[in-house]
Design a protein around this motif. Structure first.
Motif, short mmCIF file in Angstrom:
data_model
loop_
_atom_site.label_atom_id
_atom_site.label_comp_id
_atom_site.label_asym_id
_atom_site.label_seq_id
_atom_site.Cartn_x
_atom_site.Cartn_y
_atom_site.Cartn_z
N TYR A 166 61.40 47.22 33.16
CA TYR A 166 60.18 47.90 33.44
C TYR A 166 60.54 49.04 33.90
O TYR A 166 59.53 50.04 34.03
N ASN A 179 61.19 38.04 28.68
CA ASN A 179 59.49 37.80 29.10
C ASN A 179 59.56 36.10 28.78
O ASN A 179 58.87 35.34 29.71
N SER A 233 52.14 33.71 31.08
CA SER A 233 52.46 34.90 30.17
C SER A 233 51.14 35.63 30.06
O SER A 233 51.16 36.80 29.86
N VAL A 236 51.02 37.93 33.17
CA VAL A 236 52.21 39.03 32.81
C VAL A 236 51.48 40.21 31.85
O VAL A 236 51.72 41.35 32.42
N LEU A 237 51.07 39.68 31.07
CA LEU A 237 50.44 40.45 29.94
C LEU A 237 49.19 41.33 30.76
O LEU A 237 49.40 42.89 30.52
N ARG A 240 50.69 43.95 32.72
CA ARG A 240 51.97 44.83 32.45
C ARG A 240 51.81 46.28 32.65
O ARG A 240 52.79 46.85 33.10
N GLN A 241 50.70 46.71 32.38
CA GLN A 241 50.77 48.34 32.45
C GLN A 241 50.91 48.85 33.92
O GLN A 241 51.87 49.68 34.06
N ASP A 243 52.50 47.18 36.35
CA ASP A 243 53.63 46.53 36.65
C ASP A 243 54.90 47.56 36.05
O ASP A 243 55.73 47.84 36.82
N GLN A 244 54.61 48.01 34.82
CA GLN A 244 55.70 48.86 34.47
C GLN A 244 55.81 50.14 34.99
O GLN A 244 56.61 50.93 35.24
N LEU A 249 57.85 43.20 38.42
CA LEU A 249 56.68 42.23 37.90
C LEU A 249 55.78 41.79 39.27
O LEU A 249 56.71 41.06 40.16
#
Ligand code: ATP
Length: 362
Positions: A166, A179, A233, A236-237, A240-241, A243-244, A249
């Protein structure tokens, strides 16, 4: 497993100490600064490879000594003896010894000796960060469910990799691989924690608290670390934006928490300090009871300065409940008056601590 012989060298004010522990109850009496807590702290190293008072191993090594050693023999069923030891040197190296086999992995000892501790800091379990409450559940799973330890290690490793990805400029490489592992292990950890809590611990904790804090009723729940209605999952998705952008995470069992309320309000906002300690005592006792019911392991319970922590009635209830749960107890107090009720216990040893030395009362 019960500790039998204990040897401690160059640990705080303890130069060289040997004792043979009672399999049930051991009481250490002594003035301030005599070394009572240091004895418990040394035993704590056998179960956690660290102190409960400091993160700096160097601080517990006696002044001007190169390192400390704690050694014990322990009896398992049928009188079979096992030997364990840990040494830490001032250069921070660690040597663990299990039945004559040396290892440098401090955690190798932990699976053999389930050690619990109740100290003046124990209410941190409720006042401190969620990490402490996750540890509360994980300690038990570690001792009861063999597969949990591996799940936990793999999850931690994949979390580390994912966080690194990330943060990196090429987040694609390896992302799906780590992942998938993270989500699979994360769901498994979460399920184990939830089952432990909902199917067993809540019942045990509440039944202890009926004796310890009869004036309250408690609602205990598990927050798994991500939104309800989502698989890990998907969660997480979904994040994601963001968290990156942040480089870590934000969802998963590493964000889980144990929530304890009374009449809809967080227990730590309502209970007095003494009541909080009793709540912790009820939770720790539940760990012991569950461990004992599920395995042939018995817990080694360290109670530091119990007189300062709980009033006489509560001390009595806590110690007698621990005593009937087949734990091996190590209790410290400044004065026997704080533990007068123990006079009725025939199965015990009393040690007087002075300047880092012990004398057994005969
Ligand atoms: N690294 C060290 N080397 C030598 N002595 C130390 C070291 N660290 C602490 N001490 C001393 O060891 C003694 C033992 O302290 P300990 O906390 O075990 O006492 P205690 O009997 O539990 O006292 P209290 O009832 O006040 O909690 C203290 O006198 C302390 O100053």
């Amino acid at each position: 497993m019960k500790l039998d012989k204990v040897q401690i060298s160059h640990f705080r004010n303890i130069n060289d100490l040997s004792l043979t522990a009672h399999e049930s109850l051991n009481v250490f009496l002594g003035a301030n600064g005599s070394g009572k807590s240091s004895i418990l702290e040394a035993l704590h190293y056998l179960g956690f490879a660290r102190s409960f008072r400091t993160h700096k191993h160097k601080s517990v090594i006696s002044h001007d000594k190169p390192g400390f050693t704690v050694f014990c023999s322990a009896l398992i069923e049928d009188g079979i003896q096992q030997k364990f030891g840990i040494s830490r040197l001032s250069n921070d190296s660690c040597i663990v010894n299990i039945n004559g086999n040396k290892s440098s992995r401090a955690t190798d000892l932990a699976s053999y000796l389930p050690i619990q501790i109740f100290t003046p800091q124990s209410s941190d379990l409720l006042l401190g960060s969620p990490k402490l409450r996750r540890r509360y559940l994980d300690w038990l799973l570690f001792h009861v469910e063999q597969s949990f330890n591996l799940d936990f290690q793999v999850y931690s490793r994949s979390l580390k990799h994912l966080n690194a990805l990330y943060k990196s400029y090429q987040p694609k490489q390896g992302l799906d691989y780590w992942n998938d592992i993270l989500c699979q292990k994360g769901e498994s950890i979460s399920l184990k924690r939830e089952n432990l809590l909902n199917d067993h611990l809540i019942h045990l904790i509440n039944s202890n608290l009926k004796d310890f804090l009869p004036e309250f009723s408690f609602e205990i729940s598990y927050y798994r670390g991500w939104e309800k209605g989502y698989s890990l999952s998907d969660a997480v998705l979904k994040n994601r934006q963001r968290d990156q952008k942040n480089g870590f995470l934000s969802v998963g069992p590493h964000k889980a928490d144990l929530r304890i309320k009374t009449q809809g309000v967080n227990a730590h906002e309502v209970l007095s300090r003494g009541q909080l300690r009793m709540l912790v005592a009820g939770m720790q006792l539940a760990q012991t009871q569950y461990l004992h019911a599920q395995t042939d392991k018995t817990s080694i319970f360290l109670l530091d300065d119990v007189g300062a922590e709980l009033d006489e009635e509560k001390r009595k209830v806590f110690i007698s409940r621990l005593n009937t749960s087949d734990t091996q107890l190590f209790v410290t107090a400044i004065d026997i008056k704080q533990l007068e009720f123990l006079e009725n216990y025939n199965d015990k040893k009393v040690f007087h601590v002075e300047h880092g030395q012990v004398r057994e009362e005969i």
